[in-house]
Design a protein around this motif. Structure first.
Motif, short mmCIF file in Angstrom:
data_model
loop_
_atom_site.label_atom_id
_atom_site.label_comp_id
_atom_site.label_asym_id
_atom_site.label_seq_id
_atom_site.Cartn_x
_atom_site.Cartn_y
_atom_site.Cartn_z
N SER A 32 0.86 -1.18 0.00
CA SER A 32 0.00 0.00 0.00
C SER A 32 0.90 1.23 0.00
N THR A 33 0.65 2.14 -0.95
CA THR A 33 1.47 3.35 -1.00
C THR A 33 1.02 4.36 0.05
N LYS A 119 11.51 -1.22 -4.30
CA LYS A 119 11.98 0.12 -3.95
C LYS A 119 11.33 0.63 -2.67
N MET A 120 10.06 0.29 -2.48
CA MET A 120 9.37 0.69 -1.24
C MET A 120 9.97 -0.04 -0.04
N LYS A 121 10.25 -1.32 -0.19
CA LYS A 121 10.84 -2.09 0.90
C LYS A 121 12.23 -1.58 1.27
N GLU A 122 13.00 -1.20 0.26
CA GLU A 122 14.37 -0.72 0.49
C GLU A 122 14.38 0.72 1.00
N GLY A 123 13.25 1.39 0.98
CA GLY A 123 13.18 2.77 1.45
C GLY A 123 13.69 3.77 0.44
N LEU A 125 11.91 4.94 -2.08
CA LEU A 125 10.82 5.78 -2.54
C LEU A 125 9.98 6.24 -1.36
N SER A 126 9.64 7.51 -1.35
CA SER A 126 8.70 8.00 -0.35
C SER A 126 7.30 7.57 -0.77
N HIS A 127 6.34 7.73 0.12
CA HIS A 127 4.98 7.32 -0.21
C HIS A 127 4.39 8.16 -1.34
N SER A 128 4.73 9.43 -1.38
CA SER A 128 4.21 10.29 -2.46
C SER A 128 4.81 9.91 -3.81
N LYS A 129 6.11 9.59 -3.83
CA LYS A 129 6.74 9.16 -5.08
C LYS A 129 6.23 7.79 -5.51
N ALA A 130 5.98 6.92 -4.54
CA ALA A 130 5.42 5.61 -4.85
C ALA A 130 4.02 5.75 -5.43
N GLU A 131 3.24 6.66 -4.90
CA GLU A 131 1.89 6.91 -5.43
C GLU A 131 1.97 7.42 -6.86
N LYS A 132 2.91 8.32 -7.12
CA LYS A 132 3.09 8.84 -8.47
C LYS A 132 3.52 7.72 -9.43
#
Length: 145
Positions: A32-33, A119-123, A125-132
């Protein structure tokens, strides 16, 4: 001696799921982003889709607006891809009517979802960049159709 050096060098190299995503089952964790929200729902969606016998690998990414569900179809069932996609859509709409689903069996989209997950697991990407990035992947699925 050369064989020893080659095996020693390859052991240090860690293989990411995205590098093997097209060759084997990677079973990425649902993502979940949106920070600290929807985790149970995302896991339920993955469990529901994974229960279909025609599928062998499922990735789910939930964002603010869209929920991306990407899967791989077993080889013998590839002739029924349109029917499988319709069944997955119908099942998800019935169980989660308030969600906006984007469903795809495209390998490239699956690979992008796995990369986003890594990338989310490794940190990285921020949540906003992941959402984008999720929105970009959803747009890719629309361009493919």
């Amino acid at each position: 001696m050369c064989l020893f050096l080659l095996t020693a060098c390859t052991q240090k190299q860690q293989v990411k799921d995205s590098q093997l995503a097209l060759m084997k089952t990677t079973d990425p964790t649902p993502l979940s982003t949106v920070k600290n929200k929807h985790n149970d729902q995302v896991e339920d969606i993955k469990r529901d889709v994974s229960s279909l016998p025609e599928l062998y690998d499922v990735a789910v990414v939930k964002g603010d607006k869209d929920t991306l569900v990407v899967y791989k179809v077993k080889h013998l069932h590839r002739f029924k891809m349109k029917k499988i996609e319709a069944d997955v859509n119908k099942m998800l709409e019935e169980k989660h009517p308030k969600e906006n689903f984007t469903v795809s069996s495209d390998y490239k989209i699956f690979l992008e979802a796995v990369r986003l997950n890594e990338k989310m697991k490794e940190g990285k990407l921020s949540h906003s960049k992941a959402e984008k990035r999720l929105e970009e992947i959803v747009k890719m699925t629309e361009d493919i159709k």
